[in-house]
Design a protein around this motif. Structure first.
Motif, mmCIF file in Angstrom:
data_model
loop_
_atom_site.group_PDB
_atom_site.id
_atom_site.type_symbol
_atom_site.label_atom_id
_atom_site.label_comp_id
_atom_site.label_asym_id
_atom_site.label_seq_id
_atom_site.Cartn_x
_atom_site.Cartn_y
_atom_site.Cartn_z
ATOM 1 N N ASN A 58 4.580 88.686 130.731
ATOM 2 C CA ASN A 58 3.905 87.683 129.887
ATOM 3 C C ASN A 58 4.718 87.216 128.686
ATOM 4 O O ASN A 58 4.226 86.440 127.872
ATOM 5 N N SER A 71 -6.546 82.531 125.330
ATOM 6 C CA SER A 71 -6.918 82.440 126.743
ATOM 7 C C SER A 71 -8.415 82.554 126.973
ATOM 8 O O SER A 71 -8.874 82.545 128.112
ATOM 9 N N LYS A 118 -11.137 80.629 129.544
ATOM 10 C CA LYS A 118 -11.282 80.876 130.984
ATOM 11 C C LYS A 118 -11.038 82.341 131.358
ATOM 12 O O LYS A 118 -11.394 82.763 132.456
ATOM 13 N N PHE A 119 -10.381 83.107 130.468
ATOM 14 C CA PHE A 119 -9.925 84.442 130.834
ATOM 15 C C PHE A 119 -10.327 85.475 129.775
ATOM 16 O O PHE A 119 -10.615 85.134 128.634
ATOM 17 N N LYS A 120 -10.306 86.757 130.172
ATOM 18 C CA LYS A 120 -10.639 87.839 129.244
ATOM 19 C C LYS A 120 -9.575 87.998 128.173
ATOM 20 O O LYS A 120 -9.863 88.341 127.031
ATOM 21 N N ASN A 121 -8.311 87.768 128.557
ATOM 22 C CA ASN A 121 -7.189 87.951 127.639
ATOM 23 C C ASN A 121 -5.962 87.257 128.208
ATOM 24 O O ASN A 121 -6.002 86.693 129.316
ATOM 25 N N MET A 135 -3.276 88.602 129.338
ATOM 26 C CA MET A 135 -2.748 89.285 130.516
ATOM 27 C C MET A 135 -3.379 88.735 131.791
ATOM 28 O O MET A 135 -2.693 88.484 132.781
ATOM 29 N N GLU A 136 -4.692 88.547 131.739
ATOM 30 C CA GLU A 136 -5.379 88.006 132.921
ATOM 31 C C GLU A 136 -4.906 86.587 133.211
ATOM 32 O O GLU A 136 -4.716 86.210 134.372
ATOM 33 N N LYS A 137 -4.690 85.808 132.149
ATOM 34 C CA LYS A 137 -4.202 84.439 132.334
ATOM 35 C C LYS A 137 -2.810 84.448 132.961
ATOM 36 O O LYS A 137 -2.514 83.669 133.871
ATOM 37 N N GLU A 168 -1.469 86.809 134.849
ATOM 38 C CA GLU A 168 -1.566 87.247 136.247
ATOM 39 C C GLU A 168 -2.015 86.099 137.142
ATOM 40 O O GLU A 168 -1.510 85.924 138.257
ATOM 41 N N TYR A 169 -2.983 85.324 136.652
ATOM 42 C CA TYR A 169 -3.482 84.206 137.443
ATOM 43 C C TYR A 169 -2.392 83.153 137.633
ATOM 44 O O TYR A 169 -2.198 82.634 138.739
ATOM 45 N N LYS A 196 0.115 84.366 140.163
ATOM 46 C CA LYS A 196 -0.454 84.284 141.520
ATOM 47 C C LYS A 196 -0.362 82.862 142.055
ATOM 48 O O LYS A 196 0.031 82.642 143.210
#
Length: 457
Positions: free
Chosen positions: A315, A434, A437-440, A442-444, A446-447, A450
């Motif tokens: 990240n 973030s 749309k995201f919890k944090n 890190m999740e953003k 990862e998405y 992907k």
């Protein structure tokens, strides 16, 4: 003294642990399993912790929660959470409480050499580089401190042949009375002054990383940083410098697009800059710090091979993939305009930028000119799309930069994929939080990775 002996020394004493967070939960469980009388204190209310509060109480832990969680501290030993300024525990100290921390106890008990990194910038990347280099050289490495995971609970599994590699913040260092065998000071600049009493206190906290070294220990210091260089004059051990501007008596330096090392045996080239996959001058400096730190521990060929494959810290301008000649990077941690500006300045040519997220009410005016100067194509997504666009178009250097807005990040990535040609660089650096749309972040991140990794050749 081993961990068991230390825990035995706490029997019959009352222990408080300040902060029920990621770093202190393993400590709480360790103390409780050893039968220690433990009180856990936290400013947050019980509802915040849910089943964790029930689980801790079931193991015999007392909980003191809420705004007055520090009011009645009088335990024999108090473990301070890194983010809590020691001044808030001064009354308890005056009453006779011993103030310590998970990291301070780890230093006392660790059986292997410790290499620790601090600084205002570059700590995480440099720490990760050093740990990776030592591992690549075949050494067993344990990473902790500000990154990795709490190491105290597993200190008895470490051997004298291992290495502990730590990232230490100024908050962790404030009360330290031990220093690592190899200390790295990346730089010192004003930071965290909302927590520290003043700049002097912050600087002195950074200096603690080497203040208790022996003459046989090593400090690796940024010679190009005025504050760090001045601090190094107080070092008790051997000093190695890293510098882009000169040739130090010992340490790492630049010569003809290559990182060289100088030591008692002479000087030699170690790492061509073209082998470094991470963009930006700051990452060259991070490598110089790491190379100076592991000189004599890691063979030069291992350093070169590592640099050729290391894609960066997750990240943080993290290399994701090269597709049809286009290089994709994830900089999800950039939750503010200043972070995105630092990212933009890391690339030698104009990039395709994906930005946007939740608006936290800050000005984006400083970002507009930087985007115009460093971006060839801008794709915006999220609540801040409009304010970022406005900052770009209002900037004096705006010359019709192509801007598109996407409803979702999947659409934004598809737009970037369509617009990019061989040789281009695409970076997601939001300049916003973030949380839309995201919890944090890190999740953003990862998405985003992907989405990029599912793009077809």
């Amino acid at each position: 003294m081993g961990l068991r002996a230390y825990l035995d020394s706490l029997r019959g004493k009352r222990v408080a642990v300040i902060g029920i967070g990621v770093s202190n939960t393993p400590l709480l469980e360790l103390l409780l399993e050893a039968g220690i009388d433990v009180t856990a204190c936290d400013k947050r209310d019980r509802e915040t912790f849910g089943t964790l509060a029930d689980a801790l109480e079931a193991k015999g832990c007392r909980l003191v929660l809420g705004e007055d969680y520090l009011e009645h501290l009088d335990q024999d030993v108090i473990f301070r959470t890194p983010g809590l300024h020691p001044r808030y525990l001064e009354k308890a100290r005056q009453r006779g409480s011993e103030i310590t921390s998970e990291m301070e106890v780890f230093f006392r008990l660790c059986p292997c050499p410790i290499l620790a990194v601090t600084g205002s910038d570059g700590k995480t990347t440099t720490t990760t580089m050093i740990a990776g280099l030592l591992r690549a050289a075949g050494k067993r490495v344990h990473v902790g401190g500000n990154i990795g995971h709490p190491l105290l609970s597993e200190v008895d599994t470490l051997t004298p042949e291992d290495w502990a590699v730590l990232e230490l913040s100024s908050f962790q260092l404030m009360t330290m009375r031990q220093s690592p065998h190899i200390a790295v000071l990346t730089n010192v600049a004003p930071n965290h002054l909302d927590v520290h009493t003043n700049m002097e206190e912050y600087v002195e906290a950074k200096a603690a990383i080497f203040s208790y070294q022996s003459p046989s220990d090593i400090l690796v210091c940024n010679e190009d940083n005025e504050i760090a260089r001045a601090l190094s004059e107080r070092a008790l051990g051997k000093v190695k410098y890293f510098t882009r501007k000169s040739v130090p008596a010992a340490g790492a330096f630049l010569r003809e697009n290559e990182i060289w090392v100088r030591n008692a045996l002479g000087e030699r080239p170690v790492l061509p800059l073209e082998d470094i996959r991470l963009p930006g001058v700051h990452n060259v400096e991070n490598y110089m710090a790491a190379v100076a730190a592991v000189d004599g521990l890691v063979p030069d060929e291992v350093i070169r091979h590592f640099a050729q494959s290391f894609g960066g810290v997750e990240n943080r301008i993290e290399f994701v993939r090269e597709l049809r000649g286009v290089r994709w990077y994830n900089d999800a941690i950039a939750s503010s305009p200043s972070r995105t500006i630092a990212c933009l300045r890391s690339f030698p040519k104009k990039i395709i930028l994906l930005a946007g997220g939740k608006d936290k009410g800050i000005s984006y005016d400083i970002l507009g000119p930087e985007i115009n100067a460093h971006v060839k194509y801008l794709i915006l997504c999220g609540a801040t799309a409009g304010v970022i666009r406005s900052a770009v178009e209002r900037a004096e250097n705006y010359e019709g930069l192509p801007i598109q807005e996407a409803a979702e990040w999947q659409e934004a990535v598809a737009m970037a994929d369509q617009a990019a040609a061989a040789g281009d660089v695409v970076v997601m650096s939001p300049a916003s939080t973030s949380f839309d749309k995201f919890k944090n972040f890190m999740e953003k991140g990862e998405y985003f990775k992907k989405l990029v990794n599912t793009l077809k050749e």
